[in-house]
Design an enzyme around this catalytic site. Structure first.
Site, PDB file in Angstrom:
ATOM      1  N   TYR A 144      27.058 -38.102  66.761  1.00 57.35           N
ATOM      2  CA  TYR A 144      28.179 -38.344  67.352  1.00 57.35           C
ATOM      3  C   TYR A 144      29.522 -38.114  66.349  1.00 57.35           C
ATOM      4  O   TYR A 144      29.061 -38.509  64.950  1.00 57.35           O
ATOM      5  CB  TYR A 144      28.166 -39.805  67.760  1.00 57.35           C
ATOM      6  N   ASP A 239      29.057 -35.262  58.188  1.00 61.89           N
ATOM      7  CA  ASP A 239      29.595 -36.367  58.728  1.00 61.89           C
ATOM      8  C   ASP A 239      29.075 -37.674  58.349  1.00 61.89           C
ATOM      9  O   ASP A 239      28.076 -38.215  58.451  1.00 61.89           O
ATOM     10  CB  ASP A 239      29.567 -36.468  60.355  1.00 61.89           C
ATOM     11  N   LYS A 267      35.305 -45.789  58.418  1.00 56.88           N
ATOM     12  CA  LYS A 267      34.685 -47.069  58.158  1.00 56.88           C
ATOM     13  C   LYS A 267      34.723 -47.731  56.970  1.00 56.88           C
ATOM     14  O   LYS A 267      35.782 -48.111  56.426  1.00 56.88           O
ATOM     15  CB  LYS A 267      33.345 -46.883  58.585  1.00 56.88           C
TER      16      LYS A 267
HETATM   17  N1  PMP Z   1      31.484 -39.721  63.074  1.00 53.33           N
HETATM   18  C1  PMP Z   1      30.429 -40.628  63.068  1.00 53.33           C
HETATM   19  C2  PMP Z   1      29.140 -40.292  62.255  1.00 53.33           C
HETATM   20  C3  PMP Z   1      30.510 -41.840  63.500  1.00 53.33           C
HETATM   21  O1  PMP Z   1      29.670 -42.686  63.514  1.00 53.33           O
HETATM   22  C4  PMP Z   1      31.908 -41.998  64.139  1.00 53.33           C
HETATM   23  C5  PMP Z   1      32.132 -43.491  64.829  1.00 53.33           C
HETATM   24  N2  PMP Z   1      31.105 -44.148  65.258  1.00 53.33           N
HETATM   25  C6  PMP Z   1      32.804 -41.193  64.129  1.00 53.33           C
HETATM   26  C7  PMP Z   1      32.614 -39.803  63.827  1.00 53.33           C
HETATM   27  C8  PMP Z   1      34.260 -41.305  64.899  1.00 53.33           C
HETATM   28  O2  PMP Z   1      34.947 -42.170  64.165  1.00 53.33           O
HETATM   29  P1  PMP Z   1      36.205 -43.198  65.052  1.00 53.33           P
HETATM   30  O3  PMP Z   1      35.450 -44.187  65.862  1.00 53.33           O
HETATM   31  O4  PMP Z   1      36.666 -43.951  63.503  1.00 53.33           O
HETATM   32  O5  PMP Z   1      37.022 -42.345  65.342  1.00 53.33           O
END
Ligand code: PMP
Length: 433
Positions: A144, A239, A267
């Site tokens: 994701y 990511d 995060k």
């Molecule tokens: N990349 C990864 C690996 C994530 O886990 C997330 C959110 N869980 C995101 C991108 C998107 O981040 P956000 O919810 O802060 O937009």
């Protein structure tokens, strides 16, 4: 268990907030029941609107590393706020946060701070496309990368490869250059790159996937990504929105010793405030505006309160902290396995340091296909049993559990008891499904 206040709040929320929430998984759709409204957190504990106490293993989906309301984070963000919470001009605090990220993460020569993980990944692929002059994006099933259009092509089917959108509202044109391949499948990836590698701007991957439960990338797979990206002059993006500063101070890249061209963060680096970052090689990063032609901007980017909170977290990341969380993770893993065994339930536990998840299957889980083959319908009952026993687990079988630095031996003991009861509750259940 009294959840009256949460239920009333949810009823009110349904009238004014779509689905009663501001982010879909919070609605408890995959575990049933109604969401708990959280009133307060302190260290490893949270309290819901009815004052039920839980040990938190969701931890704001991994954003909370030191624990809730950590005194250093509270102090830093409060002091920042006393001086004004946004200027739309550079501040020393955001510079210090960028320096801290760059010092800690080997591949992060330069940093751009944004407001969420979604913004970070969206910008990273725009940058990769601007830098390479190519369009293609390769991503992997079950990974994701936030909710920007080009990532919303359906994972897991042949249709995905054709770029058919899985979210309504995403025109095919937005995903027609996105190809979704199988996670941890070296052969599929290499044969794709051998045919189409020269059209690919970026390969983006969660080196430790945390959005289909925890599924660590195989070292051979990540090495292959590195090798093929270099051979084809395309950008490798890790990511690390979850894994960054979570699995080590140097992220997953430090654990594996495999370094991407760009990394995305979120995060942990905001200490619980909205944040994201793109970091990487200076020669690529310099293509961002104002030095280069790839546009990106943000009214609140580098926000001094979020930056101060994040800096307070990054200032406390001694090695001992990761060792302790790893030990706790190890204990949790062994409790899960023994409680499951005790009740004749097959599980596979995947874990990297403080992040872990349980799959109801006897098979190893290395891909999204493996995740889908596990018995996800057992999770709802398991989840509610944990809740009733004081454990706030993520309300979805696809999410990971997290420890913070503030979890302690008492929390572990509480977890052990809750697991024993919750697996026992499943004992007769698994024959039904
Ligand atoms: N990349 C990864 C690996 C994530 O886990 C997330 C959110 N869980 C995101 C991108 C998107 O981040 P956000 O919810 O802060 O937009």
């Amino acid at each position: 268990m009294n959840t009256k206040e949460s239920q009333e709040l949810y009823k009110r929320a349904l009238k004014v907030m779509v689905g009663g929430v501001n982010s879909p998984v919070r609605a408890f759709k995959s575990v049933g029941g109604t969401p708990l409204f959280i009133k307060r957190g302190m260290g490893s504990k949270i309290w819901d609107a009815d004052d039920n106490e839980y040990t938190d293993y969701t931890c704001s989906w991994g954003a909370i590393l030191l624990g809730h309301a950590h005194p250093d984070v509270v102090k830093a963000s409060y002091e920042a706020m006393l001086n004004g919470s946004s200027f739309g001009a550079p501040t020393k605090t955001e510079l210090q946060l960028a320096e801290a990220i760059s010092e800690s993460v080997t591949s992060a020569e330069m940093v751009r701070l944004v407001n969420s993980g979604t913004e970070a990944t969206m910008t990273a692929i725009r940058l990769a496309r601007g830098f390479t002059g190519r369009k293609g994006i390769v991503k992997f099933e079950g990974n994701y990368h936030g909710h920007s259009d080009s990532f919303l092509s359906k994972a897991g089917s042949g249709l995905a490869t054709l770029g058919i959108p899985s979210s309504a509202g995403v025109p095919e044109g937005c995903v027609s250059d996105t190809v979704t391949l199988k996670y941890n499948d070296v052969d599929e990836f290499e044969s794709f790159m051998d045919q189409r590698g020269k059209q690919v701007a970026a390969v983006i991957v969660e080196p430790v996937a945390g959005n289909m439960g925890v599924v660590p990338g195989d070292k051979g797979f990540l090495l292959s990504l590195r090798k093929k990206c270099s051979e084809n002059s395309c950008i490798l993006i890790f990511d690390e929105v979850i894994s960054g500063f979570r699995v080590s101070k140097n992220g997953a890249q430090g654990l594996y010793g495999i370094y991407p061209d760009l990394t995305t963060f979120g995060k942990v680096i905001g200490g619980g405030f909205p944040i994201g970052a793109i970091a990487g090689k200076a020669e690529i990063m310099k293509h961002l505006a104002p030095e280069g032609p790839v546009y990106q901007a943000g009214t609140l980017a580098g926000n001094p309160v979020a930056a101060a909170a994040g800096l307070a977290v990054l200032s406390r990341l001694e090695d001992g902290l990761y060792d302790k969380m790893d030990e706790y993770g190890k204990s949790a893993e062994s409790y899960i396995k023994s409680a499951a065994r005790e009740n004749g339930i097959s599980v596979t536990v995947n874990r990297v340091g403080s992040m872990f998840s349980t799959f109801f299957t006897a098979q190893p889980v290395k891909s999204f296909g493996d995740v889908l083959n596990s018995k996800k319908d057992l999770y709802g009952k398991f989840f509610w049993s944990l809740i009733q026993n004081g454990i706030y687990a993520p309300p979805s079988p696809y999410e990971s559990y997290f420890f913070t630095a503030s979890h302690d031996e008492t929390d572990l003991e509480r977890l052990k008891c809750a697991l024993e009861i919750s697996f026992e509750a499943l004992k007769n259940e698994q024959h039904i499904h």
